[in-house]
Design a protein around this motif. Structure first.
Motif, PDB file in Angstrom:
ATOM      1  N   THR A  42       0.744  -1.101   0.185  1.00  0.00           N
ATOM      2  CA  THR A  42       0.055  -0.144  -0.099  1.00  0.00           C
ATOM      3  C   THR A  42       0.899   1.172  -0.071  1.00  0.00           C
ATOM      4  O   THR A  42       0.465   2.162  -0.835  1.00  0.00           O
ATOM      5  N   ALA A  43       1.816   1.329   0.590  1.00  0.00           N
ATOM      6  CA  ALA A  43       2.648   2.555   0.793  1.00  0.00           C
ATOM      7  C   ALA A  43       3.454   2.621  -0.446  1.00  0.00           C
ATOM      8  O   ALA A  43       3.584   3.789  -1.110  1.00  0.00           O
ATOM      9  N   ARG A  44       3.931   1.726  -1.361  1.00  0.00           N
ATOM     10  CA  ARG A  44       4.453   1.650  -2.609  1.00  0.00           C
ATOM     11  C   ARG A  44       3.321   2.228  -3.532  1.00  0.00           C
ATOM     12  O   ARG A  44       3.704   3.129  -4.336  1.00  0.00           O
ATOM     13  N   ARG A  45       2.153   1.735  -3.523  1.00  0.00           N
ATOM     14  CA  ARG A  45       1.193   2.080  -4.397  1.00  0.00           C
ATOM     15  C   ARG A  45       0.774   3.519  -4.187  1.00  0.00           C
ATOM     16  O   ARG A  45       0.371   4.481  -4.926  1.00  0.00           O
ATOM     17  N   THR A  46       0.769   3.902  -2.953  1.00  0.00           N
ATOM     18  CA  THR A  46       0.406   5.397  -2.379  1.00  0.00           C
ATOM     19  C   THR A  46       1.469   6.183  -3.015  1.00  0.00           C
ATOM     20  O   THR A  46       1.192   7.447  -3.562  1.00  0.00           O
ATOM     21  N   ALA A  47       2.859   5.878  -2.890  1.00  0.00           N
ATOM     22  CA  ALA A  47       3.668   6.898  -3.636  1.00  0.00           C
ATOM     23  C   ALA A  47       3.604   6.920  -4.849  1.00  0.00           C
ATOM     24  O   ALA A  47       4.006   8.025  -5.465  1.00  0.00           O
ATOM     25  N   SER A  48       3.401   5.905  -5.663  1.00  0.00           N
ATOM     26  CA  SER A  48       3.486   5.834  -7.067  1.00  0.00           C
ATOM     27  C   SER A  48       2.376   6.731  -7.541  1.00  0.00           C
ATOM     28  O   SER A  48       2.350   7.732  -8.308  1.00  0.00           O
ATOM     29  N   LEU A  49       1.181   6.805  -6.827  1.00  0.00           N
ATOM     30  CA  LEU A  49       0.031   7.714  -7.024  1.00  0.00           C
ATOM     31  C   LEU A  49       0.396   9.217  -6.939  1.00  0.00           C
ATOM     32  O   LEU A  49       0.167  10.030  -7.806  1.00  0.00           O
ATOM     33  N   ASN A  65       2.679  10.358  -9.824  1.00  0.00           N
ATOM     34  CA  ASN A  65       1.993  10.537 -11.081  1.00  0.00           C
ATOM     35  C   ASN A  65       0.988  11.578 -10.804  1.00  0.00           C
ATOM     36  O   ASN A  65       1.092  12.526 -11.706  1.00  0.00           O
ATOM     37  N   PHE A  66       0.545  12.094  -9.834  1.00  0.00           N
ATOM     38  CA  PHE A  66      -0.184  13.238  -9.614  1.00  0.00           C
ATOM     39  C   PHE A  66       0.796  14.477  -9.642  1.00  0.00           C
ATOM     40  O   PHE A  66       0.326  15.439 -10.387  1.00  0.00           O
ATOM     41  N   PHE A  67       1.824  14.478  -9.090  1.00  0.00           N
ATOM     42  CA  PHE A  67       3.019  15.470  -9.173  1.00  0.00           C
ATOM     43  C   PHE A  67       3.263  15.717 -10.712  1.00  0.00           C
ATOM     44  O   PHE A  67       3.546  16.883 -11.266  1.00  0.00           O
ATOM     45  N   THR A  68       3.292  14.505 -11.389  1.00  0.00           N
ATOM     46  CA  THR A  68       3.835  14.750 -12.814  1.00  0.00           C
ATOM     47  C   THR A  68       2.956  15.302 -13.604  1.00  0.00           C
ATOM     48  O   THR A  68       3.133  16.220 -14.505  1.00  0.00           O
ATOM     49  N   ILE A  69       1.604  14.979 -13.494  1.00  0.00           N
ATOM     50  CA  ILE A  69       0.477  15.391 -14.141  1.00  0.00           C
ATOM     51  C   ILE A  69       0.172  17.060 -13.914  1.00  0.00           C
ATOM     52  O   ILE A  69       0.034  17.746 -14.738  1.00  0.00           O
ATOM     53  N   THR A  70       0.647  17.356 -12.552  1.00  0.00           N
ATOM     54  CA  THR A  70       0.173  18.856 -12.101  1.00  0.00           C
ATOM     55  C   THR A  70       1.564  19.708 -12.833  1.00  0.00           C
ATOM     56  O   THR A  70       0.961  20.845 -13.269  1.00  0.00           O
ATOM     57  N   ASN A  71       2.741  19.185 -12.900  1.00  0.00           N
ATOM     58  CA  ASN A  71       3.735  20.018 -13.408  1.00  0.00           C
ATOM     59  C   ASN A  71       3.595  20.016 -14.881  1.00  0.00           C
ATOM     60  O   ASN A  71       3.870  21.043 -15.441  1.00  0.00           O
ATOM     61  N   MET A  72       2.876  19.043 -15.491  1.00  0.00           N
ATOM     62  CA  MET A  72       2.804  19.102 -16.953  1.00  0.00           C
ATOM     63  C   MET A  72       1.554  20.018 -17.370  1.00  0.00           C
ATOM     64  O   MET A  72       1.900  20.582 -18.431  1.00  0.00           O
ATOM     65  N   LEU A  73       0.760  19.982 -16.487  1.00  0.00           N
ATOM     66  CA  LEU A  73      -0.508  21.010 -16.720  1.00  0.00           C
ATOM     67  C   LEU A  73      -0.195  22.577 -16.733  1.00  0.00           C
ATOM     68  O   LEU A  73      -0.697  23.497 -17.150  1.00  0.00           O
ATOM     69  N   LYS A  74       1.025  22.717 -15.550  1.00  0.00           N
ATOM     70  CA  LYS A  74       1.470  23.865 -15.354  1.00  0.00           C
ATOM     71  C   LYS A  74       2.490  24.698 -16.392  1.00  0.00           C
ATOM     72  O   LYS A  74       2.672  25.780 -16.349  1.00  0.00           O
ATOM     73  N   THR A 116       6.154   9.664 -20.997  1.00  0.00           N
ATOM     74  CA  THR A 116       4.792   9.035 -21.302  1.00  0.00           C
ATOM     75  C   THR A 116       3.815   9.911 -21.014  1.00  0.00           C
ATOM     76  O   THR A 116       2.512   9.815 -21.776  1.00  0.00           O
ATOM     77  N   ALA A 117       3.612  10.612 -19.988  1.00  0.00           N
ATOM     78  CA  ALA A 117       2.459  11.491 -19.509  1.00  0.00           C
ATOM     79  C   ALA A 117       2.112  12.455 -20.639  1.00  0.00           C
ATOM     80  O   ALA A 117       0.965  12.616 -21.152  1.00  0.00           O
ATOM     81  N   THR A 118       3.225  13.013 -21.103  1.00  0.00           N
ATOM     82  CA  THR A 118       3.047  14.056 -22.070  1.00  0.00           C
ATOM     83  C   THR A 118       2.376  13.438 -23.269  1.00  0.00           C
ATOM     84  O   THR A 118       1.708  13.990 -24.150  1.00  0.00           O
ATOM     85  N   MET A 119       3.108  12.498 -23.679  1.00  0.00           N
ATOM     86  CA  MET A 119       2.741  11.729 -24.968  1.00  0.00           C
ATOM     87  C   MET A 119       1.349  11.391 -24.908  1.00  0.00           C
ATOM     88  O   MET A 119       0.613  11.395 -25.878  1.00  0.00           O
TER      89      MET A 119
END
Length: 601
Positions: A402-409, A412-421, A549-552
């Motif tokens: 659960t800790a690994r999945r939370t860290a991965s989420l 990914n959330f920070f990656t998408i946030t930085n991409m949209l900014k 990958t997120a940008t693509m």
């Protein structure tokens, strides 16, 4: 002196050869990420040639379906004042759906390609799916056939195949090139322009001889010939040999504990060992041999020549203490009361004789301060046991998974946030929409538009005009290959290309002269091809702060939604499609030119 003078050049020569041999290919490392170096050529150029031939034939499917639509309209009959629309022939659904599916699946296909590492299988699988989609679309080449199910599945198969083979091609080129990677990618991206010049001539001749379904099947057979070239897709030799053998040697060396030697003493020969074995087997004490070995070199430590028949070389004082008859205690005990007595045992766990107040000189044992007041605490324990409040990241009941999945989420959330900014993401998505939509319109709708404005022309003359226009643009597109790797004014260069494209698409929509159509088509073809070539370095330079990958995935999804929404929203006529492309080119040019004045990061 002569010997020294003679040795000096030899040392210099050895130094030069050693410098020349300093490559990551010859470095044995614990992590394979630091090497080796791609060959930058050789067999990689055969991969590039195979990719060029594939991109000449497969992206030209837009020209194929454009001429098939023209043939179906001519056979059905067309009035002089009738305005042609994009959905007059149902087979136009195939390239649109194929384009949308390809955009949606590119990121997933790239992940599959990187996971399985089977380039030949992936490339040939995608080619078979593409051919299956093309052959299936041959059942709806007539203007009267409105089989939406067949056309939908044809587009899905062709889109999946193009995405799989295309991503495999992009990935395998990066395995063979590093310094010349930009040139190889530009050559491959220039190949569709060559296809737009050659394929219309072939299709125009076939359409003048055969029916529409036969033409589609013949071209499907032509695409299938790419299996000869795609069969050359294989992993580089340096990956097969260096990564599989060199790093495995390192792993075996680390894991092989059968021969661990930490001794300064010279080894005895096999013959001497065999001669000493009978004496030890006859009952002679082995301590004499050990004493002889110790006398030769006193700096020896514990040596294990092998796990089998291992012997220990001991210090003479320790050996005397162990062998003396007065010592009745075993070597390993749990009494530390005489830990500082040289005649006592070496191993114990009794701290009774140790002064607790002198714990400060022992840095690593802070719990000795309260050893007389409370029960001893375990040396190793979990971070959540007896920890202060709000001092740990996860609660005690959270499992490691659960800790690994939370860290991965969260990542990914920070990656998408930085991409949209980031404004660079929106610039790339806008250029992607403009280029993709322009290529679709120019390949699919331009042939019937020429015939609509000039009804006296036959299919062969239309295909010749298209080939001449794309061939003229190819002379300018070839100059994009020699552009430098890092273009400082990418934004203004893209703006210039988009201005030329806006002029070309607007001229196509408003003029009916054959000569002018060639000129306007040349500008439009040059703009779309140059923007596509420049899109790769722009993509590499602007995506250094967030995940690729997120940008693509995000940009492809935006483009697919735009094209699908636009195509299904209304049944546009051909001139409206080209005007829309001209507006997109103009907006893109204005955005890139305006943002070229911003401060560089």
């Amino acid at each position: 002196m002569e010997e020294q003078t003679n040795r000096t050049p030899n040392r210099m020569e050895q130094g030069e050869t050693r410098v020349d041999d300093l490559h990551l290919d010859r470095v044995v490392a614990s992590q394979p990420e630091i090497g080796p170096t791609p060959p930058d050529g050789g067999y990689g150029w055969l991969i590039v040639v195979s990719a060029v031939i594939y991109h000449i034939t497969v992206p030209a499917l837009l020209s194929l379906y454009g001429l098939i639509i023209l043939k179906a309209i001519r056979e059905e009959g067309h009035e002089d004042n009738e305005v042609l629309k994009i959905w007059d022939v149902d087979i136009a659904l195939v390239p649109v759906i194929a384009l949308v599916i390809r955009l949606l699946l590119e990121s997933w296909c790239r992940a599959v390609v990187k996971i399985f590492h089977m380039p030949r299988f992936m490339a040939l699988s995608g080619l078979c799916l593409t051919v299956a989609g093309v052959l299936l679309s041959s059942y709806s080449t007539d203007a009267a056939s409105n089989d939406h199910i067949v056309n939908t599945f044809s587009g899905i198969f062709a889109g999946i195949g193009c995405a799989l083979t295309g991503q495999q091609t992009e990935v395998i080129i990066t395995h063979y090139f590093r310094e010349k990677l930009t040139m190889a990618q530009r050559i491959v991206r220039m190949a569709p322009s060559v296809g737009n010049c050659l394929v219309p001539i072939l299709i125009g001749y076939l359409c003048s001889v055969y029916s529409g379904d036969v033409v589609v099947m013949i071209y499907g057979a032509i695409i299938m010939q790419n299996c000869i070239f795609l069969a050359s897709y294989t992993r580089p030799i340096y990956i097969e040999k260096v990564l599989r053998h060199t790093y495995n040697m390192l792993r075996d060396a680390v894991e092989d504990e059968d021969e661990v030697i930490f001794s300064n003493q010279a080894r005895k020969s096999e013959a001497e060992r065999k001669n000493n074995e009978p004496s030890s087997s006859q009952g002679e004490p082995s301590s004499s041999h050990n004493n002889m070995a110790v006398e030769e070199d006193g700096t020896d430590v514990v040596v294990f020549n092998s796990k089998k028949n291992a012997k220990e070389i001991l210090d003479p004082s320790i050996q005397y203490r162990e062998n003396r008859p007065a010592s009745k205690q075993s070597r390993f005990s749990s009494d530390f009361s005489t830990m500082y007595d040289t005649g006592s045992n070496r191993f114990s766990s009794d701290f009774g004789s140790l002064d607790i107040n002198t714990y400060a000189r022992v840095n690593g044992y802070q719990e000795l301060e309260n050893i007389d007041r409370q029960a001893p605490q375990p040396l190793y324990r979990e971070t959540t046991v007896n920890a202060p409040t709000n001092s740990v990241v996860f609660a005690a009941e959270v499992s490691p998974g659960t800790a690994r999945r939370t860290a991965s989420l969260k990542k990914n959330f920070f990656t998408i946030t930085n991409m949209l900014k980031d404004i660079n993401f929106y610039l790339y998505a806008l250029l992607h929409i403009c280029t993709t939509f322009s290529i679709l319109i120019l390949g699919l709708i331009f042939p019937p538009l020429i015939w609509e404005q000039n009804p006296s022309m036959n299919i062969w003359s239309v295909s010749t005009l298209i080939a001449a226009a794309h061939g003229s643009a190819l002379c300018f597109i070839m100059l994009c290959v020699v552009l430098p790797k890092s273009i400082n004014e990418k934004a203004r260069l893209c703006a210039a290309f988009c201005v030329a494209g806006a002029m070309g698409f607007y001229g196509i929509a408003m003029s009916s002269n054959k000569s002018l159509l060639v000129v306007w088509c040349m500008l439009a073809s040059f703009s779309t091809a140059a923007s596509s070539i420049l899109q790769q370095p722009l993509y590499n330079s602007t995506l250094n702060e967030f995940d690729t990958t997120a940008t693509m995935t995000a940009s492809n999804t935006i483009v697919a939604i735009f094209i699908m929404t636009w195509s299904l929203l209304y049944n546009y006529d051909y001139k409206t499609c080209f005007l829309t492309a001209s507006i997109l080119q103009t907006v893109t040019a204005c955005m890139f030119f305006a943002l070229s004045f911003r401060r560089r990061r």
